[in-house]
Write a protein that holds these residues in place. Structure first.
Motif: not given
Length: 208
Positions: A140-142, A147-148, A178-179, A199-200
């Protein structure tokens, strides 16, 4: 005989044929009677791996020589020798009927995991049916972080391997990425189908 894999009352045996074509034989036999239950012919050097022991499956990788030496993997069901998947992957774990298979990529920079860090490519497959239950693992994008990306993918010489970055502990699949906000882990309960929302964890503010 060059390989032996024992799983309860069954044994899988691999043997090189020493012929001009580089043939090999893979067979399963009943340990008590010695009776052969099934066999497969290969044109490669087969190697057995332990993932799947006790779950009715075995992963076999073959070293194929020619103009280029390459590796090809097969996930076999022990009951009948059916090839559930063949290709360029690793069997990372098995939980009940579910097998976690992660693709190995082509050499950089064409590898999918370098060009698209928003997913880990692979699948969960049923051992009983051979069907794919879950395909790929989306990262998922935070919000506000872009983008990751694969850690090190945007550095010169940062990736020295064609193996995707991830870790497996039982039913937990952890994918480091990493983003623009920093490094983080995305965690999947991979054996649950349909795949639940990941989950992150491990939010860091240091730069990639």
């Amino acid at each position: 005989m060059n390989g032996l894999y024992t799983d309860g009352p069954r044994q899988v045996v691999t043997a090189l044929c020493n012929d001009a074509k580089g043939g090999a034989l893979v067979l399963m036999r009943d340990r008590a009677s010695g009776r052969t239950l099934w066999k497969r012919d290969l044109q490669a050097t087969p190697v057995l791996t332990d993932v799947g022991r006790g779950h009715g499956a075995v992963t076999l990788y073959s070293v194929i020589t020619g103009a280029l030496t390459r590796r090809e993997d097969r996930l076999l069901r022990l009951s009948d020798g059916a090839v559930l998947r063949r290709g360029n992957f690793t069997t990372e774990a098995i939980s009940g009927d579910h097998a976690l298979l992660i693709d190995r990529d082509e050499a950089p920079p064409s590898a999918a995991f370098l060009t698209d860090g928003s997913r880990l490519t692979g699948e969960v497959r049923s051992l009983a049916s051979g069907k794919t239950l879950t395909r790929d693992f989306p990262i998922p994008v935070r919000p506000g972080c872009g983008q990751p990306r694969v850690i090190g993918a945007d550095r010169a010489g940062g990736i020295g391997t064609n193996v995707q970055q991830y870790g497996v502990q039982g039913r937990t699949l952890t994918v480091p990425r990493v983003d623009d906000c920093g490094k983080f882990n995305t965690v999947f309960d991979w054996a649950t189908v349909p795949l639940p929302k990941p989950t992150q964890t491990g939010f860091y503010t240091d730069s990639a």
